[in-house]
Design a protein around this motif. Structure first.
Motif, PDB file in Angstrom:
ATOM      1  N   GLY A   1       0.825  -1.196   0.000  1.00 22.15           N
ATOM      2  CA  GLY A   1       0.000   0.000   0.000  1.00 22.15           C
ATOM      3  C   GLY A   1       0.858   1.244   0.000  1.00 22.15           C
ATOM      4  N   GLU A   2       0.295   2.352   0.480  1.00 22.91           N
ATOM      5  CA  GLU A   2       1.007   3.628   0.533  1.00 22.91           C
ATOM      6  C   GLU A   2       2.348   3.461   1.237  1.00 22.91           C
ATOM      7  OE1 GLU A   2       2.571   6.986   2.432  1.00 22.91           O
ATOM      8  OE2 GLU A   2       1.355   5.564   3.576  1.00 22.91           O
ATOM      9  N   ALA A   3       3.395   4.090   0.690  1.00 25.87           N
ATOM     10  CA  ALA A   3       4.766   3.678   0.960  1.00 25.87           C
ATOM     11  C   ALA A   3       5.348   4.045   2.316  1.00 25.87           C
ATOM     12  CB  ALA A   3       5.687   4.242  -0.126  1.00 25.87           C
ATOM     13  N   SER A   4       4.818   5.052   2.995  1.00 28.97           N
ATOM     14  CA  SER A   4       5.483   5.504   4.211  1.00 28.97           C
ATOM     15  C   SER A   4       5.288   4.509   5.358  1.00 28.97           C
ATOM     16  CB  SER A   4       4.942   6.870   4.641  1.00 28.97           C
ATOM     17  OG  SER A   4       3.671   6.732   5.242  1.00 28.97           O
ATOM     18  N   ASP A   5       6.172   4.617   6.344  1.00 26.09           N
ATOM     19  CA  ASP A   5       6.054   3.775   7.531  1.00 26.09           C
ATOM     20  C   ASP A   5       5.114   4.364   8.575  1.00 26.09           C
ATOM     21  OD1 ASP A   5       7.707   1.817   6.622  1.00 26.09           O
ATOM     22  OD2 ASP A   5       9.506   2.574   7.598  1.00 26.09           O
ATOM     23  N   ASP A   6       4.500   5.502   8.260  1.00 25.57           N
ATOM     24  CA  ASP A   6       3.602   6.148   9.222  1.00 25.57           C
ATOM     25  C   ASP A   6       2.414   5.246   9.532  1.00 25.57           C
ATOM     26  OD1 ASP A   6       5.220   8.344   9.173  1.00 25.57           O
ATOM     27  OD2 ASP A   6       4.019   9.417   7.688  1.00 25.57           O
ATOM     28  N   ILE A   7       2.025   5.237  10.790  1.00 25.48           N
ATOM     29  CA  ILE A   7       0.857   4.478  11.211  1.00 25.48           C
ATOM     30  C   ILE A   7      -0.077   5.408  11.986  1.00 25.48           C
ATOM     31  CG2 ILE A   7       2.080   2.277  11.291  1.00 25.48           C
ATOM     32  CD1 ILE A   7       2.265   2.583  14.317  1.00 25.48           C
ATOM     33  N   ILE A   8      -1.263   4.926  12.280  1.00 27.50           N
ATOM     34  CA  ILE A   8      -2.187   5.689  13.103  1.00 27.50           C
ATOM     35  C   ILE A   8      -1.676   5.648  14.537  1.00 27.50           C
ATOM     36  CG2 ILE A   8      -4.567   5.810  13.947  1.00 27.50           C
ATOM     37  CD1 ILE A   8      -5.415   4.585  11.262  1.00 27.50           C
ATOM     38  N   ASP A   9      -1.543   6.812  15.147  1.00 25.65           N
ATOM     39  CA  ASP A   9      -0.857   6.911  16.443  1.00 25.65           C
ATOM     40  C   ASP A   9      -1.517   6.066  17.535  1.00 25.65           C
ATOM     41  OD1 ASP A   9       1.010   8.583  15.391  1.00 25.65           O
ATOM     42  OD2 ASP A   9      -0.005  10.428  15.986  1.00 25.65           O
ATOM     43  N   ASP A  10      -2.826   6.095  17.601  1.00 28.61           N
ATOM     44  CA  ASP A  10      -3.520   5.439  18.705  1.00 28.61           C
ATOM     45  C   ASP A  10      -4.700   4.653  18.157  1.00 28.61           C
ATOM     46  OD1 ASP A  10      -4.430   4.613  21.132  1.00 28.61           O
ATOM     47  OD2 ASP A  10      -5.012   6.582  21.876  1.00 28.61           O
ATOM     48  N   LEU A  11      -4.413   3.500  17.593  1.00 23.34           N
ATOM     49  CA  LEU A  11      -5.451   2.651  17.002  1.00 23.34           C
ATOM     50  C   LEU A  11      -5.608   1.396  17.846  1.00 23.34           C
ATOM     51  CD1 LEU A  11      -7.425   2.139  14.624  1.00 23.34           C
ATOM     52  CD2 LEU A  11      -5.556   0.864  13.519  1.00 23.34           C
ATOM     53  N   ALA A  12      -6.795   1.199  18.395  1.00 23.86           N
ATOM     54  CA  ALA A  12      -7.075   0.014  19.207  1.00 23.86           C
ATOM     55  C   ALA A  12      -7.724  -1.055  18.341  1.00 23.86           C
ATOM     56  CB  ALA A  12      -7.987   0.377  20.375  1.00 23.86           C
ATOM     57  N   ILE A  13      -7.201  -2.275  18.401  1.00 23.30           N
ATOM     58  CA  ILE A  13      -7.798  -3.411  17.708  1.00 23.30           C
ATOM     59  C   ILE A  13      -8.761  -4.075  18.687  1.00 23.30           C
ATOM     60  CG2 ILE A  13      -7.361  -5.597  16.558  1.00 23.30           C
ATOM     61  CD1 ILE A  13      -4.560  -4.524  15.895  1.00 23.30           C
ATOM     62  N   ILE A  14     -10.041  -3.991  18.401  1.00 15.54           N
ATOM     63  CA  ILE A  14     -11.069  -4.491  19.304  1.00 15.54           C
ATOM     64  C   ILE A  14     -11.412  -5.923  18.930  1.00 15.54           C
ATOM     65  CG2 ILE A  14     -13.360  -4.110  20.258  1.00 15.54           C
ATOM     66  CD1 ILE A  14     -11.327  -1.908  20.854  1.00 15.54           C
ATOM     67  N   GLN A  15     -11.107  -6.851  19.810  1.00 16.28           N
ATOM     68  CA  GLN A  15     -11.387  -8.255  19.555  1.00 16.28           C
ATOM     69  C   GLN A  15     -12.485  -8.768  20.465  1.00 16.28           C
ATOM     70  OE1 GLN A  15      -8.092 -11.040  19.039  1.00 16.28           O
ATOM     71  NE2 GLN A  15      -6.676  -9.320  19.123  1.00 16.28           N
ATOM     72  N   ARG A  16     -13.362  -9.554  19.893  1.00 21.35           N
ATOM     73  CA  ARG A  16     -14.363 -10.256  20.676  1.00 21.35           C
ATOM     74  C   ARG A  16     -13.679 -11.450  21.335  1.00 21.35           C
ATOM     75  NH1 ARG A  16     -19.503 -10.016  22.970  1.00 21.35           N
ATOM     76  NH2 ARG A  16     -20.850 -11.726  22.272  1.00 21.35           N
ATOM     77  N   PRO A  17     -13.758 -11.607  22.659  1.00 23.82           N
ATOM     78  CA  PRO A  17     -13.126 -12.758  23.317  1.00 23.82           C
ATOM     79  C   PRO A  17     -13.609 -14.073  22.716  1.00 23.82           C
ATOM     80  CG  PRO A  17     -13.877 -11.164  24.942  1.00 23.82           C
ATOM     81  CD  PRO A  17     -14.435 -10.717  23.619  1.00 23.82           C
ATOM     82  N   SER A  18     -12.676 -14.995  22.490  1.00 25.95           N
ATOM     83  CA  SER A  18     -13.000 -16.287  21.894  1.00 25.95           C
ATOM     84  C   SER A  18     -12.970 -17.372  22.946  1.00 25.95           C
ATOM     85  CB  SER A  18     -11.998 -16.627  20.781  1.00 25.95           C
ATOM     86  OG  SER A  18     -12.049 -15.670  19.753  1.00 25.95           O
ATOM     87  N   GLY A  19     -13.614 -18.498  22.605  1.00 25.61           N
ATOM     88  CA  GLY A  19     -13.578 -19.680  23.477  1.00 25.61           C
ATOM     89  C   GLY A  19     -14.333 -19.461  24.762  1.00 25.61           C
ATOM     90  N   GLY A  20     -13.963 -20.239  25.768  1.00 29.57           N
ATOM     91  CA  GLY A  20     -14.594 -20.107  27.080  1.00 29.57           C
ATOM     92  C   GLY A  20     -15.890 -20.872  27.160  1.00 29.57           C
ATOM     93  N   GLY A  21     -16.095 -21.566  28.269  1.00 29.76           N
ATOM     94  CA  GLY A  21     -17.358 -22.240  28.503  1.00 29.76           C
ATOM     95  C   GLY A  21     -17.566 -23.507  27.718  1.00 29.76           C
ATOM     96  N   GLY A  22     -16.558 -23.981  27.011  1.00 31.89           N
ATOM     97  CA  GLY A  22     -16.704 -25.211  26.247  1.00 31.89           C
ATOM     98  C   GLY A  22     -17.404 -24.980  24.925  1.00 31.89           C
ATOM     99  N   ILE A  23     -17.549 -26.038  24.145  1.00 33.17           N
ATOM    100  CA  ILE A  23     -18.167 -25.950  22.831  1.00 33.17           C
ATOM    101  C   ILE A  23     -19.670 -25.750  22.997  1.00 33.17           C
ATOM    102  CG2 ILE A  23     -18.564 -27.163  20.660  1.00 33.17           C
ATOM    103  CD1 ILE A  23     -16.019 -28.739  21.207  1.00 33.17           C
ATOM    104  N   ILE A  24     -20.212 -24.759  22.308  1.00 28.94           N
ATOM    105  CA  ILE A  24     -21.637 -24.479  22.427  1.00 28.94           C
ATOM    106  C   ILE A  24     -22.433 -25.301  21.414  1.00 28.94           C
ATOM    107  CG2 ILE A  24     -21.191 -22.157  23.273  1.00 28.94           C
ATOM    108  CD1 ILE A  24     -21.916 -21.088  20.556  1.00 28.94           C
ATOM    109  N   ASN A  25     -23.701 -25.554  21.716  1.00 29.24           N
ATOM    110  CA  ASN A  25     -24.536 -26.344  20.819  1.00 29.24           C
ATOM    111  C   ASN A  25     -25.167 -25.462  19.743  1.00 29.24           C
ATOM    112  OD1 ASN A  25     -26.789 -25.038  21.997  1.00 29.24           O
ATOM    113  ND2 ASN A  25     -26.913 -26.603  23.602  1.00 29.24           N
ATOM    114  N   GLU A  26     -25.831 -26.105  18.785  1.00 26.32           N
ATOM    115  CA  GLU A  26     -26.388 -25.376  17.653  1.00 26.32           C
ATOM    116  C   GLU A  26     -27.461 -24.379  18.086  1.00 26.32           C
ATOM    117  OE1 GLU A  26     -27.509 -27.663  14.216  1.00 26.32           O
ATOM    118  OE2 GLU A  26     -26.053 -29.226  14.692  1.00 26.32           O
TER     119      GLU A  26
END
Length: 370
Positions: A186-211
């Motif tokens: 992409g665009e060539a510079s090494d500049d990044i967004i100063d304060d960018l949070a990657i928001i992740q939904r927690p995965s797993g936990g509680g065992g395998i869920i049913n349909e």
């Protein structure tokens, strides 16, 4: 979290050669957004001499060729300079993707599935404060996949599945330049967004869920990722409401394709509970389409095979269910196959009514990387 899609004018274009045209198709999509029309064959022929010397016999189209080709087009180079921005840092990579979309309105090309396939990022799902793009959040990417995907654009949330399986470091055999790097052009510079949070939904936990519980989790994920208001489909319509179970080949795992309503639009979702011993319980993709194309079965499958093998009668065995694996022929989890055995051999039947005798993942003499 209040997020919204920040989209570019990217029209998904399918690759014309399933073996080697994913990069030319991505370049074609990017050029189209600049008002430039070139054929994939023209791009392929002109980009081959731009490969790094070490990429000969390893890559069809490497990151250097993608960047060099885009820079050779005046409509692109007069606006930005494009470069290979590959790093071992996933946070840098996602920030560069976001910066390309937000600041430069330029769609970056990225490598996924360990370097096996090129896709174009058509947008991000994010939240930013006012007109300041130096502080914000991002929860997912909108992907234009030139492979055999079913929808124009697919939403992919940034979660454990995405980071462990999809946007992964390059592992191309015999490659020494991009090994273990996340590849983005992409665009060539090494500049990044100063304060960018990657928001992740927690995965797993509680065992395998049913349909039964699965749809509830899907609807919760849809809300979390800011896609809108999701609800179960009601009976009496034309859509089969039952989730489609898909087995992941070469593993004991499976996932489900489930239809839901999002803001009065029909959407199909991919949801993984467990794979390779890891519990995900995660939404992994969303497409908006009125019909999920599935491979033929029954009499339709029989007629397809009679035509394929130029026969008047045929005896074959169809394995029960739907199947998928990471490979060039099935770049999206919404692209599934049926499997048959005929004349002592195994064949894969795609939703496009193709009859394939193998699925390709690792580069070889027929399928190089990129």
């Amino acid at each position: 979290m209040e997020t919204e899609p920040i989209m570019l004018n990217i029209k998904r274009i399918k690759q014309e050669d399933p073996r080697k045209y994913c990069a030319p198709a991505c370049i074609q999509m990017i050029l189209h957004s600049y008002g430039i029309n070139q054929t994939q064959n023209e791009i392929w022929n002109a980009s081959r001499p731009l490969l790094a010397p070490q990429s000969q016999g390893v890559w069809y189209t490497d990151p250097e060729a993608v960047g060099s080709y885009l820079n050779s087009v005046d409509a692109v180079s007069s606006k930005i300079k494009v470069n290979d921005l590959s790093r071992e840092d996933i946070t840098f990579t996602i920030s560069k993707i976001a910066r390309n979309i937000i600041y430069y309105r330029h769609a970056p090309a990225i490598l996924v599935w360990g370097g096996a396939h090129w896709v174009t990022v058509a947008g991000i799902q994010g939240s930013f404060s006012g007109n300041s793009f130096e502080k914000g959040e991002i929860s997912g990417l909108w992907i234009a996949d030139p492979g055999r995907g079913q929808a124009d654009i697919e939403f992919m949330p940034i979660n454990e599945w995405f980071l462990q399986k999809y946007l992964t470091p390059c592992k191309v055999s015999n490659d020494k330049i991009w090994k273990d790097k996340f590849v983005v052009v992409g665009e060539a510079s090494d500049d990044i967004i100063d304060d960018l949070a990657i928001i992740q939904r927690p995965s797993g936990g509680g065992g395998i869920i049913n349909e039964e519980k699965m749809t509830d989790v899907i609807l919760e994920d849809i809300k979390f990722f800011g896609l809108g208001t999701g609800s179960r489909l009601l009976g009496g319509g034309a859509v089969d409401l039952s989730p489609k179970k898909v087995r992941i080949l070469d593993t004991d795992a499976h996932y489900f394709l489930t239809p839901v309503d999002i803001n009065d639009r029909l959407a199909w979702t991919a949801f993984v509970s467990q794979e390779s011993g890891t519990i995900f319980n995660s939404l992994t993709g969303v497409i908006f389409t009125n019909e999920l194309e599935l491979p033929p079965t029954g009499n339709e499958l029989k007629e397809l095979l009679l035509s394929k093998f130029s026969l008047t009668r045929i005896t074959f065995e169809e394995k029960e269910g739907l199947f998928w694996r990471v490979c060039r022929e099935l770049p999206s989890m919404f692209d599934v196959v049926r499997i048959i055995e005929y004349d002592g051999k195994e064949f894969f039947i795609t939703s496009r009514k193709e009859v394939l005798d193998q699925l390709h993942f690792k580069p070889n003499s027929e399928y190089l990387a990129g």
